[in-house]
Motif scaffolding. Sequence first.
Motif, short mmCIF file in Angstrom:
data_model
loop_
_atom_site.label_atom_id
_atom_site.label_comp_id
_atom_site.label_asym_id
_atom_site.label_seq_id
_atom_site.Cartn_x
_atom_site.Cartn_y
_atom_site.Cartn_z
N GLY A 1 0.84 -1.21 0.06
CA GLY A 1 -0.12 0.04 -0.04
C GLY A 1 0.92 1.18 0.23
N ASP A 2 0.16 2.37 -0.11
CA ASP A 2 0.96 3.55 -0.14
C ASP A 2 1.39 4.11 0.97
OD1 ASP A 2 0.39 3.81 -2.81
OD2 ASP A 2 -1.27 5.05 -2.64
N VAL A 3 2.60 4.62 1.35
CA VAL A 3 3.17 5.09 2.45
C VAL A 3 3.68 6.35 2.23
CG1 VAL A 3 4.93 4.86 4.22
CG2 VAL A 3 3.70 2.57 3.01
N GLU A 4 3.10 7.42 3.28
CA GLU A 4 3.58 8.81 3.07
C GLU A 4 4.92 8.95 3.72
OE1 GLU A 4 1.97 13.43 4.21
OE2 GLU A 4 0.75 11.75 4.36
N MET A 5 5.67 9.82 3.05
CA MET A 5 7.11 10.02 3.45
C MET A 5 7.33 11.37 3.31
SD MET A 5 8.62 6.89 3.79
CE MET A 5 9.09 5.26 3.18
N THR A 6 8.20 11.85 4.10
CA THR A 6 8.87 13.13 4.04
C THR A 6 10.47 13.09 3.74
OG1 THR A 6 9.66 13.14 6.29
CG2 THR A 6 7.41 14.09 5.94
N LEU A 7 11.02 14.35 3.13
CA LEU A 7 12.26 14.13 2.34
C LEU A 7 13.15 14.83 3.63
CD1 LEU A 7 13.88 14.08 0.01
CD2 LEU A 7 13.57 16.35 -0.33
N ALA A 8 13.88 13.80 4.23
CA ALA A 8 14.74 14.05 5.19
C ALA A 8 16.11 14.66 4.85
CB ALA A 8 15.15 12.73 6.07
N VAL A 9 16.70 14.10 3.77
CA VAL A 9 18.04 14.69 3.04
C VAL A 9 17.77 14.57 1.77
CG1 VAL A 9 20.39 14.05 3.08
CG2 VAL A 9 19.39 13.79 5.16
N ASP A 10 18.33 15.70 0.95
CA ASP A 10 18.32 15.80 -0.50
C ASP A 10 19.63 16.26 -0.77
OD1 ASP A 10 17.89 15.85 -3.26
OD2 ASP A 10 16.43 17.48 -3.36
N ASP A 11 20.64 15.41 -0.98
CA ASP A 11 21.92 15.68 -1.40
C ASP A 11 22.39 15.64 -2.78
OD1 ASP A 11 24.78 16.45 -0.16
OD2 ASP A 11 25.26 14.49 -1.31
N ALA A 12 22.37 17.00 -3.30
CA ALA A 12 22.49 17.06 -5.00
C ALA A 12 23.95 16.60 -5.47
CB ALA A 12 22.21 18.47 -5.20
N GLU A 13 24.81 16.76 -4.43
CA GLU A 13 26.32 16.44 -4.92
C GLU A 13 26.32 14.77 -5.23
OE1 GLU A 13 30.91 16.46 -3.06
OE2 GLU A 13 29.50 17.93 -2.35
N SER A 14 25.83 13.99 -4.25
CA SER A 14 26.03 12.56 -4.57
C SER A 14 24.54 12.03 -4.97
CB SER A 14 26.05 12.24 -3.05
OG SER A 14 24.56 12.20 -2.11
N GLY A 15 23.55 12.80 -5.24
CA GLY A 15 22.72 12.21 -5.98
C GLY A 15 21.58 11.43 -5.05
N VAL A 16 22.07 11.29 -3.77
CA VAL A 16 21.31 10.58 -2.81
C VAL A 16 20.22 11.38 -2.04
CG1 VAL A 16 21.43 9.16 -0.67
CG2 VAL A 16 23.07 9.13 -2.47
N ALA A 17 18.85 10.84 -1.80
CA ALA A 17 17.64 11.36 -1.31
C ALA A 17 17.56 10.41 0.02
CB ALA A 17 16.65 11.67 -2.08
N ILE A 18 17.13 10.79 1.23
CA ILE A 18 16.92 9.79 2.27
C ILE A 18 15.35 10.33 2.56
CG2 ILE A 18 17.18 9.16 4.66
CD1 ILE A 18 20.30 9.79 4.41
N LEU A 19 14.43 9.35 2.33
CA LEU A 19 13.09 9.68 3.09
C LEU A 19 12.81 9.00 4.10
CD1 LEU A 19 11.27 8.26 -0.53
CD2 LEU A 19 12.16 10.75 0.20
#
Length: 171
Positions: A1-19
């Motif tokens: 099912g769908d799980v709502e997330m928030t964006l904890a980290v958005d690191d443009a340099e590495s291309g990694v986002a942590i939800l």
Amino acid sequence: GDVEMTLAVDDAESGVAILAPVTALAPIGFARLRDSSTAPGGEIAVAGYSYPDTLTEPVLTFGTLADTKDLEGNAARERLAIRALDGDAGGPVLDATGRVIGMLLPKVSQDGRVLPGDVSFAADAEVIRRLLDSTAAAGAAPAAAPAPGAMAAEDIARIGRDMTVEVDCWE
């Protein structure tokens, strides 16, 4: 099912986002980051949504760790010899022990160069560990573990499928 997330980290340099989930989750599986480097030439697998419009489960694609740095010598990115598809981007890169050595990055042409189809790059596990450390206060402490030894392909496939989810973003 769908799980709502928030964006904890958005690191443009590495291309990694942590939800981070809005409510607590009990996942089927979770990533265990490799606590030592993997040698080039080793077998790897990527779990991803290769065919997101057709298949509802992750697909495992096997390949090789070509180098522990990218073509410019950047050790924050690993070079993979693997035929990954666009839907695989963001998926975990697993070594032969089932430990995560990186996260597959999207294919991007740079300076008009088009690389061979089996060349992909991954954000290194150490980059992911650093970003997780920066969000540890929010409950995202990294899970590091020593490698237990080589596993059968079907065991790696199960681990990859259990930790990989499809993410859709809305503004």
